[in-house]
Design a protein around this motif. Sequence first.
Motif, PDB file in Angstrom:
ATOM      1  N   PHE A  38      53.910 -30.262 101.720  1.00  0.00           N
ATOM      2  CA  PHE A  38      52.924 -29.188 101.583  1.00  0.00           C
ATOM      3  C   PHE A  38      53.481 -27.891 102.148  1.00  0.00           C
ATOM      4  CE2 PHE A  38      49.633 -32.604 101.330  1.00  0.00           C
ATOM      5  CZ  PHE A  38      49.004 -32.167 100.173  1.00  0.00           C
ATOM      6  N   ALA A  39      54.048 -27.992 103.356  1.00  0.00           N
ATOM      7  CA  ALA A  39      54.572 -26.805 104.028  1.00  0.00           C
ATOM      8  C   ALA A  39      55.676 -26.158 103.204  1.00  0.00           C
ATOM      9  CB  ALA A  39      55.092 -27.179 105.407  1.00  0.00           C
ATOM     10  N   PHE A  40      56.552 -26.984 102.622  1.00  0.00           N
ATOM     11  CA  PHE A  40      57.626 -26.401 101.819  1.00  0.00           C
ATOM     12  C   PHE A  40      57.075 -25.728 100.570  1.00  0.00           C
ATOM     13  CE2 PHE A  40      60.527 -26.786  98.198  1.00  0.00           C
ATOM     14  CZ  PHE A  40      61.488 -25.877  98.611  1.00  0.00           C
ATOM     15  N   GLY A  41      56.123 -26.394  99.905  1.00  0.00           N
ATOM     16  CA  GLY A  41      55.549 -25.787  98.703  1.00  0.00           C
ATOM     17  C   GLY A  41      54.918 -24.439  98.986  1.00  0.00           C
ATOM     18  N   VAL A  42      54.181 -24.343 100.087  1.00  0.00           N
ATOM     19  CA  VAL A  42      53.542 -23.080 100.456  1.00  0.00           C
ATOM     20  C   VAL A  42      54.590 -22.038 100.826  1.00  0.00           C
ATOM     21  CG1 VAL A  42      51.998 -21.980 102.112  1.00  0.00           C
ATOM     22  CG2 VAL A  42      51.423 -24.211 101.178  1.00  0.00           C
ATOM     23  N   THR A  43      55.564 -22.424 101.637  1.00  0.00           N
ATOM     24  CA  THR A  43      56.599 -21.491 102.073  1.00  0.00           C
ATOM     25  C   THR A  43      57.422 -20.986 100.901  1.00  0.00           C
ATOM     26  OG1 THR A  43      56.753 -22.679 104.181  1.00  0.00           O
ATOM     27  CG2 THR A  43      58.555 -21.201 103.623  1.00  0.00           C
ATOM     28  N   SER A  44      57.763 -21.889  99.991  1.00  0.00           N
ATOM     29  CA  SER A  44      58.554 -21.504  98.840  1.00  0.00           C
ATOM     30  C   SER A  44      57.794 -20.530  97.946  1.00  0.00           C
ATOM     31  CB  SER A  44      58.953 -22.748  98.037  1.00  0.00           C
ATOM     32  OG  SER A  44      59.746 -22.393  96.920  1.00  0.00           O
ATOM     33  N   ALA A  45      56.520 -20.837  97.712  1.00  0.00           N
ATOM     34  CA  ALA A  45      55.713 -19.926  96.897  1.00  0.00           C
ATOM     35  C   ALA A  45      55.564 -18.572  97.572  1.00  0.00           C
ATOM     36  CB  ALA A  45      54.334 -20.549  96.651  1.00  0.00           C
ATOM     37  N   GLY A  46      55.439 -18.577  98.900  1.00  0.00           N
ATOM     38  CA  GLY A  46      55.313 -17.316  99.626  1.00  0.00           C
ATOM     39  C   GLY A  46      56.574 -16.490  99.637  1.00  0.00           C
ATOM     40  N   SER A  47      57.728 -17.153  99.451  1.00  0.00           N
ATOM     41  CA  SER A  47      59.000 -16.422  99.445  1.00  0.00           C
ATOM     42  C   SER A  47      59.323 -15.827  98.078  1.00  0.00           C
ATOM     43  CB  SER A  47      60.135 -17.345  99.880  1.00  0.00           C
ATOM     44  OG  SER A  47      60.344 -18.361  98.912  1.00  0.00           O
ATOM     45  N   GLY A  48      58.468 -16.117  97.088  1.00  0.00           N
ATOM     46  CA  GLY A  48      58.657 -15.518  95.780  1.00  0.00           C
ATOM     47  C   GLY A  48      59.193 -16.443  94.710  1.00  0.00           C
ATOM     48  N   LEU A  49      59.470 -17.705  95.040  1.00  0.00           N
ATOM     49  CA  LEU A  49      59.951 -18.640  94.027  1.00  0.00           C
ATOM     50  C   LEU A  49      58.798 -19.079  93.128  1.00  0.00           C
ATOM     51  CD1 LEU A  49      62.355 -18.739  96.070  1.00  0.00           C
ATOM     52  CD2 LEU A  49      62.647 -21.124  95.396  1.00  0.00           C
ATOM     53  N   THR A  50      59.129 -19.331  91.871  1.00  0.00           N
ATOM     54  CA  THR A  50      58.113 -19.778  90.927  1.00  0.00           C
ATOM     55  C   THR A  50      57.788 -21.255  91.165  1.00  0.00           C
ATOM     56  OG1 THR A  50      59.724 -20.479  89.256  1.00  0.00           O
ATOM     57  CG2 THR A  50      59.028 -18.159  89.231  1.00  0.00           C
ATOM     58  N   LEU A  51      56.734 -21.716  90.508  1.00  0.00           N
ATOM     59  CA  LEU A  51      56.345 -23.116  90.632  1.00  0.00           C
ATOM     60  C   LEU A  51      57.468 -24.035  90.147  1.00  0.00           C
ATOM     61  CD1 LEU A  51      54.199 -25.273  91.205  1.00  0.00           C
ATOM     62  CD2 LEU A  51      53.355 -24.943  88.875  1.00  0.00           C
ATOM     63  N   LEU A  52      58.104 -23.670  89.039  1.00  0.00           N
ATOM     64  CA  LEU A  52      59.187 -24.477  88.495  1.00  0.00           C
ATOM     65  C   LEU A  52      60.381 -24.517  89.444  1.00  0.00           C
ATOM     66  CD1 LEU A  52      60.347 -26.120  86.168  1.00  0.00           C
ATOM     67  CD2 LEU A  52      61.121 -23.975  85.112  1.00  0.00           C
ATOM     68  N   GLN A  53      60.742 -23.374  90.014  1.00  0.00           N
ATOM     69  CA  GLN A  53      61.862 -23.319  90.944  1.00  0.00           C
ATOM     70  C   GLN A  53      61.588 -24.142  92.204  1.00  0.00           C
ATOM     71  OE1 GLN A  53      61.982 -19.045  91.278  1.00  0.00           O
ATOM     72  NE2 GLN A  53      63.790 -18.874  89.946  1.00  0.00           N
ATOM     73  N   THR A  54      60.358 -24.055  92.697  1.00  0.00           N
ATOM     74  CA  THR A  54      59.984 -24.799  93.900  1.00  0.00           C
ATOM     75  C   THR A  54      60.072 -26.301  93.667  1.00  0.00           C
ATOM     76  OG1 THR A  54      58.507 -23.025  94.651  1.00  0.00           O
ATOM     77  CG2 THR A  54      58.108 -25.229  95.534  1.00  0.00           C
ATOM     78  N   CYS A  55      59.517 -26.748  92.557  1.00  0.00           N
ATOM     79  CA  CYS A  55      59.543 -28.184  92.253  1.00  0.00           C
ATOM     80  C   CYS A  55      60.954 -28.670  91.959  1.00  0.00           C
ATOM     81  CB  CYS A  55      58.630 -28.477  91.068  1.00  0.00           C
ATOM     82  SG  CYS A  55      56.867 -28.247  91.431  1.00  0.00           S
ATOM     83  N   ALA A  56      61.766 -27.823  91.329  1.00  0.00           N
ATOM     84  CA  ALA A  56      63.149 -28.212  91.028  1.00  0.00           C
ATOM     85  C   ALA A  56      63.953 -28.407  92.309  1.00  0.00           C
ATOM     86  CB  ALA A  56      63.807 -27.152  90.155  1.00  0.00           C
ATOM     87  N   LEU A  57      63.687 -27.595  93.312  1.00  0.00           N
ATOM     88  CA  LEU A  57      64.383 -27.750  94.585  1.00  0.00           C
ATOM     89  C   LEU A  57      64.097 -29.114  95.215  1.00  0.00           C
ATOM     90  CD1 LEU A  57      64.108 -24.268  96.347  1.00  0.00           C
ATOM     91  CD2 LEU A  57      66.192 -25.489  95.708  1.00  0.00           C
ATOM     92  N   SER A  58      62.827 -29.515  95.184  1.00  0.00           N
ATOM     93  CA  SER A  58      62.475 -30.807  95.777  1.00  0.00           C
ATOM     94  C   SER A  58      63.003 -31.971  94.953  1.00  0.00           C
ATOM     95  CB  SER A  58      60.953 -30.923  95.926  1.00  0.00           C
ATOM     96  OG  SER A  58      60.505 -30.141  97.006  1.00  0.00           O
ATOM     97  N   LEU A  59      63.008 -31.830  93.647  1.00  0.00           N
ATOM     98  CA  LEU A  59      63.485 -32.908  92.780  1.00  0.00           C
ATOM     99  C   LEU A  59      64.991 -33.085  92.856  1.00  0.00           C
ATOM    100  CD1 LEU A  59      61.285 -32.274  89.608  1.00  0.00           C
ATOM    101  CD2 LEU A  59      61.256 -34.346  91.016  1.00  0.00           C
ATOM    102  N   LEU A  60      65.741 -31.977  92.904  1.00  0.00           N
ATOM    103  CA  LEU A  60      67.190 -32.043  92.795  1.00  0.00           C
ATOM    104  C   LEU A  60      67.908 -31.961  94.137  1.00  0.00           C
ATOM    105  CD1 LEU A  60      67.615 -29.728  89.663  1.00  0.00           C
ATOM    106  CD2 LEU A  60      67.442 -32.232  89.743  1.00  0.00           C
ATOM    107  N   VAL A  61      67.404 -31.143  95.035  1.00  0.00           N
ATOM    108  CA  VAL A  61      68.060 -30.998  96.341  1.00  0.00           C
ATOM    109  C   VAL A  61      67.587 -32.086  97.295  1.00  0.00           C
ATOM    110  CG1 VAL A  61      68.429 -29.471  98.311  1.00  0.00           C
ATOM    111  CG2 VAL A  61      68.301 -28.519  96.005  1.00  0.00           C
ATOM    112  N   PHE A  62      66.301 -32.196  97.475  1.00  0.00           N
ATOM    113  CA  PHE A  62      65.674 -33.256  98.264  1.00  0.00           C
ATOM    114  C   PHE A  62      66.318 -33.440  99.633  1.00  0.00           C
ATOM    115  CE2 PHE A  62      64.800 -37.892  99.159  1.00  0.00           C
ATOM    116  CZ  PHE A  62      63.478 -37.697  99.491  1.00  0.00           C
ATOM    117  N   THR A  63      66.382 -32.380 100.370  1.00  0.00           N
ATOM    118  CA  THR A  63      66.731 -32.451 101.792  1.00  0.00           C
ATOM    119  C   THR A  63      65.982 -31.314 102.455  1.00  0.00           C
ATOM    120  OG1 THR A  63      68.510 -32.239 103.420  1.00  0.00           O
ATOM    121  CG2 THR A  63      68.903 -31.251 101.256  1.00  0.00           C
TER     122      THR A  63
END
Length: 256
Positions: A38-63
Amino acid sequence: MAEQTARADIHSQDVGKPDAAVVRDALGVGVAVGLSGFAFGVTSAGSGLTLLQTCALSLLVFTGASQFALVGALAAGGSPFTAAAGAFFLGVRNAFYGLRLSQLLALPRAVRPLAAQWVIDETTAVALAQPNRRSVRIGFTVTGLTLYVLWNLTTLLGAVGARAIGDTGAWGLDAAGPAVFLALLAPMLKTTTERAVAGAAVVLGLGLLPVLPAGVPVLVAALAAPAVLWAEGRRRGAGPVARAADDVPYEQGEDR
């Protein structure tokens, strides 16, 4: 005698933690840390990343640490290249985890690329706490699967509901992952040297946090291990030398 010893070793490998207990512990870690998505999703959205970019980070980077470092650097005005470089170097630690886990898990070659995606702090901590290979595999798999699914789900929910959740610091979600990892690590620090390494790493990490870019203090903190081991080697080496000096004969009347 050798045959009896081998049989004893095999028998000791069979005696381990019940599977249900391993699954329970792994689920506890996966759920507790997964909620911090939750915290990452909120922080990522607040930093200007799109929904797709935020979800892609968690799916592909996952750390989680690398993901937070990336979006934190972007939110602070850093360039995408600098943010990505910091996240990359912070994630390098997972490669060292993989070297150890590859021996403990002993997975087939076809499965290793998939398992590599789950080599993170939490899965490593759970795996290392197990007494035998079966428990290691169960702990690693359950922790990785639970955490991966829940982390990505809560990342999506956090990014979508960023405005509704507000300040994640008030919820304490960003502290869930480190807190669980420390709780797993603390019982493993049994010797004075291990505690000294942990303490020095904490001092380095926290002390350099205000002056270095996000993610770099964690890398510098890794220098605690060689520094403490070097000091320990010097201390042990000084003992025999000092005793040998005391045993050297000297002339009568000479200052000792």
